[in-house]
Enzyme design. Structure first.
Site, PDB file in Angstrom:
ATOM      1  N   TYR A 331      71.621  40.487  56.539  1.00 40.79           N
ATOM      2  CA  TYR A 331      70.835  40.489  55.317  1.00 40.79           C
ATOM      3  C   TYR A 331      70.014  41.762  55.226  1.00 40.79           C
ATOM      4  CZ  TYR A 331      66.767  39.540  58.212  1.00 40.79           C
ATOM      5  OH  TYR A 331      65.784  39.634  59.147  1.00 40.79           O
ATOM      6  N   PHE A 341      61.842  45.712  53.148  1.00 43.55           N
ATOM      7  CA  PHE A 341      60.864  45.289  54.151  1.00 43.55           C
ATOM      8  C   PHE A 341      61.516  44.772  55.423  1.00 43.55           C
ATOM      9  CE2 PHE A 341      61.575  41.671  51.292  1.00 43.55           C
ATOM     10  CZ  PHE A 341      61.930  40.651  52.171  1.00 43.55           C
ATOM     11  N   ASP A 342      62.846  44.486  55.399  1.00 42.93           N
ATOM     12  CA  ASP A 342      63.510  43.999  56.612  1.00 42.93           C
ATOM     13  C   ASP A 342      65.021  44.098  56.419  1.00 42.93           C
ATOM     14  OD1 ASP A 342      63.855  43.017  59.118  1.00 42.93           O
ATOM     15  OD2 ASP A 342      63.512  40.907  58.586  1.00 42.93           O
ATOM     16  N   ILE A 361      63.054  30.330  54.530  1.00 40.20           N
ATOM     17  CA  ILE A 361      62.375  30.018  53.269  1.00 40.20           C
ATOM     18  C   ILE A 361      63.277  29.149  52.404  1.00 40.20           C
ATOM     19  CG2 ILE A 361      60.953  32.101  53.305  1.00 40.20           C
ATOM     20  CD1 ILE A 361      62.922  33.434  51.456  1.00 40.20           C
ATOM     21  N   TYR A 387      57.328  33.184  50.024  1.00 40.47           N
ATOM     22  CA  TYR A 387      56.112  33.129  50.819  1.00 40.47           C
ATOM     23  C   TYR A 387      54.865  32.897  49.966  1.00 40.47           C
ATOM     24  CZ  TYR A 387      59.118  34.870  54.495  1.00 40.47           C
ATOM     25  OH  TYR A 387      60.119  34.994  55.397  1.00 40.47           O
ATOM     26  N   PHE A 404      67.335  39.484  48.160  1.00 41.08           N
ATOM     27  CA  PHE A 404      68.087  39.540  49.411  1.00 41.08           C
ATOM     28  C   PHE A 404      69.558  39.805  49.118  1.00 41.08           C
ATOM     29  CE2 PHE A 404      64.395  37.156  50.831  1.00 41.08           C
ATOM     30  CZ  PHE A 404      64.179  37.651  52.104  1.00 41.08           C
TER      31      PHE A 404
END
Length: 413
Positions: A331, A341-342, A361, A387, A404
Site C-alpha cells: 500500500y 505519509f506511509d 481502520i 483516524y 490509499f
C-alpha cells in the site's frame, strides 16, 4: 665503407674520378627555392657548406652527412668534389635544397669507387645548402690556379699509378669476392640472431602483457568485491533504518489504536449510560423528560462516504477476500493534498493483517472486502472511517481524508 669515408671528396679518391666521361646529362631539380641577391649566390671559389644524402639508382644509400650529423664544406669549382656537384650547385643560395641526378661521366666514371659505388653508376643526391661563404675574387683566382696545378700534378701521378692499379685490380676483385662472400655469411648470421632476439623480445612482451592483464583483473575483482561489501553495508544500514522506522510507526499506530479503543470504550459507556437513563424515563412516565441540548455528536469531523475504484483487475479470480481472512498487501497512503505519509512499497515489506476484526481502520475493512489476489484498488476514506478528529500525531492531521493505493498479494485463512 671500404676505401672511402666521404665519397664525394674527389681529393680522397683522385681527381681523375671527377672528370666527365661517357655520355649523359646532369639533371638539377630545385626542391626548395630560396631568393637571395646575386652577390650572395654560390660561384666558383666560394666555400659551400651542405648536408647531403647519396643514393644509387636502385635506392641504396651509399653516403649521408645527415647520418653523421656533420655537414660537409668544400670550395666550388676547384675539383674538391665530383663535376656534377660543381656544375649542379652553381648559383645556389643558403637554405636552398636541390636534387641532382649525376651521370657516371660527371661522377666516378667507369671505375666506380671501391665497393661503395659500382662502375658506370648514375648517382642521386638530395642536397641542403647550409651556408655559402663568398671569397675574395683575386684570392679565389690564385687558389683556383694552385688547385688546377695540384689537379694536374695529381693527374700525372694518377697516370703513373694507373698501370699499377690495373695490375692490382684483379687481386682486388678476387679479394672483394671473398669479402662479399664473408659479408653475406655474416649478414645471414646477423639476420638469424636478430630473428632469435625478436622472438625472445616478443615472448617477453607477451608474458609481460599477460602479467599486466592478470594484475588488472585481480585489481578489478578486488575493487568489485570492495564495492559489493560497501553496498552490502549500505543496504544493511538502510534496512536497519527502515526496520527502525517501521517499528517506530507501528508503535505509533498501536498507541493511536489503543487511544481510539479507549475513546470507543468511553463512547460506548456514555451511550450505555444514556440508554439506561432513557429506560428509566420510560419506566417512570410521571417523571419529566429532559432533552439534553449539550449532547454532542461523537465526532466533529464532517461525515463522508467511502469511495473505491478498481485500477487493475487480474485475468482470473479463484478466491476473494472475506472477513476473517489474513491478507498480505502492498500500500501507499497519501493525504488529500497528495503528500505521502506511509508506504510498504518504499520499505519493500508487505503488510499483513486479518480482515474485519479491527486490526486496521474501518475504511480498509470495508474497502478491501471482495478483493482478488493481484487486484489493485484506490480507496478514498473519509475521516470517520479513518483516524477522525484525533489524527495520528504530526503525520496525519485531524479530520483528514486519506487516499490509499493498495494491491492484494496473498489471501490465507
Amino acid at each position: 665503407m671500404v676505401g672511402v669515408k666521404t665519397v664525394i671528396l674527389c681529393f680522397l679518391l683522385g681527381t681523375s674520378l671527377c672528370k666527365s666521361v661517357g655520355k649523359g646529362a646532369l639533371q638539377v631539380e630545385v626542391t626548395k627555392e630560396v631568393k637571395c641577391k646575386e652577390n650572395q649566390k654560390a660561384q666558383e671559389g666560394d666555400k659551400v657548406t651542405v648536408h647531403y644524402g647519396g643514393f644509387l639508382q636502385d635506392g641504396k644509400k651509399f653516403d649521408s652527412s645527415f647520418d653523421r650529423a656533420q655537414p660537409f664544406t668544400f670550395t666550388m669549382g676547384v675539383g674538391q668534389v665530383i663535376p656534377g656537384w660543381d656544375q649542379g650547385l652553381l648559383g645556389v643560395c643558403a637554405g636552398e635544397e636541390r636534387h641532382l641526378v649525376v651521370p657516371a661521366p660527371l661522377a666516378y666514371g667507369d671505375r666506380g669507387a671501391g665497393d661503395v659505388i659500382p662502375p658506370g653508376a648514375t648517382l642521386l643526391f638530395d642536397i641542403v645548402i647550409v651556408d655559402v661563404e663568398k671569397t675574395n675574387a683575386k684570392k679565389d683566382e690564385e687558389l683556383k690556379r694552385n688547385q688546377q696545378e695540384e689537379a694536374q700534378r695529381k693527374k700525372q701521378e694518377e697516370a703513373q699509378r694507373k698501370k699499377q692499379e690495373d695490375e692490382e685490380r684483379k687481386r682486388i676483385e678476387q679479394r672483394e669476392k671473398e669479402e662479399e662472400k664473408e659479408r653475406r655469411r655474416q649478414a645471414q648470421k646477423a639476420k638469424a640472431e636478430e630473428e632469435e632476439r625478436r622472438k625472445k623480445e616478443e615472448e617477453e612482451r607477451r608474458q609481460a602483457e599477460e602479467e599486466e592483464s592478470r594484475r588488472k583483473e585481480d585489481k578489478r575483482k578486488q575493487e568489485q568485491q570492495r564495492r559489493k561489501e560497501q553496498q552490502k553495508r549500505r543496504e544493511e544500514e538502510e534496512r536497519k533504518k527502515i526496520e527502525e522506522e517501521i517499528r517506530r510507526k507501528e508503535e505509533l499506530v498501536r498507541k493511536e489504536e489503543a487511544k481510539l479503543r479507549k475513546q470507543e470504550e468511553k463512547r460506548e459507556q456514555e451511550s450505555q449510560r444514556r440508554k439506561e437513563e432513557d429506560d428509566s424515563l420510560y419506566q417512570n412516565p410521571e417523571e419529566e423528560y429532559y432533552y439534553y441540548e449539550d449532547y454532542a455528536p461523537e465526532s466533529s469531523c464532517e461525515p463522508g462516504e467511502l469511495k473505491m475504484q478498481v485500477t487493475h483487475s487480474p485475468g482470473r479470480c479463484a478466491r476473494i477476500a472475506r472477513e476473517g481472512d489474513q491478507l498480505t498487501m502492498h500500500y501507499t497512503g497519501k493525504l488529500s493534498n497528495g503528500r505521502k505519509f506511509d508506504s510498504s512499497v518504499d520499505r519493500n515489506k508487505p503488510f499483513q493483517f486479518t480482515l474485519g476484526v479491527g486490526q486496521v481502520i474501518a475504511g480498509w475493512d470495508e474497502g478491501l472486502s471482495g478483493m482478488c489476489v493481484g487486484e489493485k484498488r484506490t480507496l478514498v476514506i473519509p475521516p470517520d472511517l479513518a483516524y477522525g478528529e484525533q489524527g495520528v500525531g504530526a503525520v496525519i492531521p485531524a479530520c483528514s481524508v486519506l487516499v490509499f493505493d493498495v494491491e492484494l498479494l496473498e489471501i490465507a485463512n
